[in-house]
Motif scaffolding. Sequence first.
Motif, mmCIF file in Angstrom:
data_model
loop_
_atom_site.group_PDB
_atom_site.id
_atom_site.type_symbol
_atom_site.label_atom_id
_atom_site.label_comp_id
_atom_site.label_asym_id
_atom_site.label_seq_id
_atom_site.Cartn_x
_atom_site.Cartn_y
_atom_site.Cartn_z
ATOM 1 N N GLN A 23 94.187 39.750 -0.073
ATOM 2 C CA GLN A 23 93.282 40.715 -0.693
ATOM 3 C C GLN A 23 92.434 40.106 -1.805
ATOM 4 O O GLN A 23 91.247 40.382 -1.905
ATOM 5 N N ALA A 24 93.031 39.274 -2.630
ATOM 6 C CA ALA A 24 92.298 38.730 -3.778
ATOM 7 C C ALA A 24 91.309 37.641 -3.388
ATOM 8 O O ALA A 24 90.232 37.543 -3.964
ATOM 9 N N PHE A 25 91.677 36.803 -2.403
ATOM 10 C CA PHE A 25 90.844 35.653 -2.075
ATOM 11 C C PHE A 25 90.338 35.635 -0.638
ATOM 12 O O PHE A 25 89.599 34.730 -0.263
ATOM 13 N N GLY A 26 90.793 36.568 0.192
ATOM 14 C CA GLY A 26 90.368 36.595 1.586
ATOM 15 C C GLY A 26 90.993 35.509 2.437
ATOM 16 O O GLY A 26 90.477 35.172 3.494
ATOM 17 N N TRP A 27 92.097 34.938 1.971
ATOM 18 C CA TRP A 27 92.743 33.843 2.699
ATOM 19 C C TRP A 27 93.435 34.359 3.953
ATOM 20 O O TRP A 27 93.986 35.456 3.971
ATOM 21 N N GLN A 28 93.433 33.554 4.992
ATOM 22 C CA GLN A 28 94.116 33.847 6.252
ATOM 23 C C GLN A 28 95.371 32.986 6.341
ATOM 24 O O GLN A 28 95.293 31.776 6.147
ATOM 25 N N PHE A 29 96.495 33.590 6.645
ATOM 26 C CA PHE A 29 97.765 32.876 6.751
ATOM 27 C C PHE A 29 98.047 32.461 8.186
ATOM 28 O O PHE A 29 97.770 33.219 9.121
ATOM 29 N N THR A 30 98.610 31.286 8.364
ATOM 30 C CA THR A 30 99.159 30.848 9.639
ATOM 31 C C THR A 30 100.669 30.826 9.459
ATOM 32 O O THR A 30 101.182 30.159 8.560
ATOM 33 N N ASP A 31 101.379 31.594 10.276
ATOM 34 C CA ASP A 31 102.840 31.650 10.178
ATOM 35 C C ASP A 31 103.471 30.529 10.981
ATOM 36 O O ASP A 31 103.077 30.271 12.120
ATOM 37 N N TYR A 32 104.459 29.884 10.366
ATOM 38 C CA TYR A 32 105.233 28.824 11.017
ATOM 39 C C TYR A 32 106.697 29.223 11.002
ATOM 40 O O TYR A 32 107.535 28.518 10.476
ATOM 41 N N GLY A 33 107.002 30.369 11.553
ATOM 42 C CA GLY A 33 108.353 30.903 11.534
ATOM 43 C C GLY A 33 108.496 31.942 10.439
ATOM 44 O O GLY A 33 107.557 32.225 9.698
#
Length: 112
Positions: A23-33
């Motif tokens: 929400q604050a930075f618009g970052w997208q996460f990639t989950d590794y487990g």
Amino acid sequence: MARLNYVELSVSSIETVRGLYEQAFGWQFTDYGPDYAAVEGGSTTIGFNADGDANAVAVLPLVAVDDLEAALDAVLRAGGHVRVPIFAYPGGRRFHAVDPAGHEIGVYQSTE
């Protein structure tokens, strides 16, 4: 040439921090487990590790190298010591070393 390009933060859970960074930075996460996720794509990747000590406040800088064994030998010759021996993870292998001043760093070689 070795370069710092990855920083790892210990968290109690990935979901605890995901909302803030999305929400604050618009970052997208990639989950590794279930216990690891990363924000990738910039000049420095930020990993979020919920598998270790969630109360750790230190940042773990990670240095990318082309030859992990040669880097390990060089760290030992230069006065560092190994805190975590070489281990494999999805996408690479790494070890953790402590410098003479007591700072922990991770050194990794990508398999990608």
